[in-house]
Design a protein around this motif. Structure first.
Motif, short mmCIF file in Angstrom:
data_model
loop_
_atom_site.label_atom_id
_atom_site.label_comp_id
_atom_site.label_asym_id
_atom_site.label_seq_id
_atom_site.Cartn_x
_atom_site.Cartn_y
_atom_site.Cartn_z
N SER A 1 -7.76 -3.14 -1.45
CA SER A 1 -7.19 -2.31 -0.39
C SER A 1 -8.23 -1.46 0.31
O SER A 1 -8.25 -1.34 1.54
CB SER A 1 -6.07 -1.43 -0.95
OG SER A 1 -5.05 -2.21 -1.53
N GLU B 1 -4.20 3.00 3.05
CA GLU B 1 -5.64 3.31 3.01
C GLU B 1 -6.21 3.43 4.42
O GLU B 1 -7.06 4.28 4.68
CB GLU B 1 -6.38 2.23 2.22
CG GLU B 1 -6.09 2.21 0.71
CD GLU B 1 -6.69 3.39 -0.03
OE1 GLU B 1 -7.52 4.11 0.56
OE2 GLU B 1 -6.33 3.59 -1.20
N ARG C 1 -0.29 -0.95 0.50
CA ARG C 1 -1.51 -0.30 -0.01
C ARG C 1 -2.61 -0.27 1.05
O ARG C 1 -3.27 0.74 1.26
CB ARG C 1 -1.99 -1.02 -1.27
CG ARG C 1 -1.06 -0.86 -2.47
CD ARG C 1 -1.66 -1.55 -3.69
NE ARG C 1 -0.79 -1.43 -4.84
CZ ARG C 1 0.17 -2.29 -5.15
NH1 ARG C 1 0.38 -3.35 -4.37
NH2 ARG C 1 0.91 -2.13 -6.23
N ILE C 2 -2.82 -1.42 1.71
CA ILE C 2 -3.88 -1.46 2.72
C ILE C 2 -3.53 -0.56 3.89
O ILE C 2 -4.38 0.20 4.39
CB ILE C 2 -4.12 -2.91 3.18
CG1 ILE C 2 -4.68 -3.74 2.02
CG2 ILE C 2 -5.08 -2.94 4.37
CD1 ILE C 2 -4.82 -5.22 2.33
N CYS D 1 -1.25 -4.73 9.28
CA CYS D 1 -1.63 -4.69 7.87
C CYS D 1 -0.60 -5.39 6.99
O CYS D 1 -0.73 -5.35 5.76
CB CYS D 1 -1.80 -3.25 7.39
SG CYS D 1 -3.08 -2.32 8.25
#
Length: 320
Positions: free
Chosen positions: A103, A162, A158-159, A209
């Motif tokens: 991520s 982030e 998650r990505i 994403c």
């Protein structure tokens, strides 16, 4: 006693390949390139484990051709849409992926794409390399600043989270659409939108994403692109199939979309040729997780999963 055979469709980092070689007789593909399902079926016969990436499709026919020896498909990816999971389940073949460890690296690429698109990095690089730069000028290559801009994230996993964390440091306001709304602590002040259309209308920078899938194919189409604010930026670090290439290329050409940063493409590496003629597109060759640290971690997660299976345990990265 003979060691079980493992087939590597792609080259992994030296540390990961050394770890695999400790427990397996390793057979490698002749070239480090994407293999077709048919090529894998022919080259991996007798293998108990096949290691692949998102560039290789493992179809029902591939799994049937490698039966009964095949027992594990290990993919160096968090995504799994290139593997026929139903066929794997039906054949009793386990599938291992690499979630949670890529991520941060992907988010770094996300910011790279945003910054390079916003600040016209491709044009700037060509100007200097082509020996066409004649010195400072107040109006040379004017880009778009990020402070105060709305970053719309499609897919706040998650990505996505982030990317949001890094974008906040650049002074951006975070908006998002997700399959389900996040808990307040995970939103961290981000604004939720109930539909992609609502998100597009509030995105000065749109960042894809989401994990992909048929439901999101061509989610960035002409109708939704028209909803973007004039001069918006489009970034894709998810799946190439999420963008209608003709529609985005037209919007880039008209100026409705100021610029784009793309790390993934439909049909890659054979990308839409229209992108190559556009100066306002920053193109990147699917390197979202391409750091030494991350690729080592991804590979070792697969190795650890195989070790767990050998002990009769169910590893956390097993899909089926």
């Amino acid at each position: 006693m003979a060691r079980p055979r493992a087939f590597l469709a792609r080259r992994f980092t030296p540390a990961v390949e050394a770890a695999i070689e400790q427990n397996y007789e390793v057979v490698r593909a002749g070239q480090d390139r994407g293999m077709s399902a048919e090529e894998i079926a022919g080259a991996a016969r007798g293998a108990e484990v096949i290691f692949v990436s998102t560039a290789e499709r493992v179809t029902a026919a591939t799994i049937a051709a490698l039966a009964p020896a095949l027992r594990v498909i290990a993919t160096l990816s968090a995504g799994h849409d290139h593997i026929d999971l139903d066929a794997a389940r039906a054949s009793g073949v386990a599938v291992l992926t690499t979630p949670d460890v890529l991520s941060e690296a992907c988010a770094e690429i996300g910011m790279m794409l945003i910054l390079n698109a916003a600040r016209r990095a491709h044009e700037a690089d060509l100007l200097v390399r082509g020996d066409n730069w004649h010195g400072f000028a107040p109006t040379l290559l004017l880009g778009r600043g990020l402070v105060g801009k709305r970053l719309g994230i499609l897919g706040m996993g998650r990505i996505g989270r982030e990317v949001a964390a890094r974008a906040r440091a650049f002074g951006m306001a975070i908006h998002y659409h997700n399959r389900s709304r996040l808990a307040e602590e995970r939103e961290a002040g981000a604004t939720h939108h109930a539909s992609p259309e609502a998100l597009f209308a509030h995105s000065d920078v749109l960042c894809l994403c989401a994990p992909g899938g048929t439901a999101l194919e061509r989610v960035v189409d002409a109708r939704r692109i028209a909803l973007l604010p004039a001069g918006a930026i489009v970034v894709n670090l998810a799946r190439g199939e999420m963008i209608d290439d003709d529609a985005l290329i037209a919007a880039l050409g008209s100026g409705h979309v100021f610029a784009a940063g793309l790390d993934v493409f439909a049909g890659e590496p054979a990308i839409h040729p229209g992108y190559r003629g556009l100066a306002n597109v920053f193109l990147s060759p699917h390197i979202g997780s391409a750091t030494i640290e991350t690729r080592d971690a991804m590979g070792m997660l697969l190795v650890d999963g195989l070790d767990a299976l050998a002990r009769g345990e169910t590893p956390s990265n097993q899909l089926c």
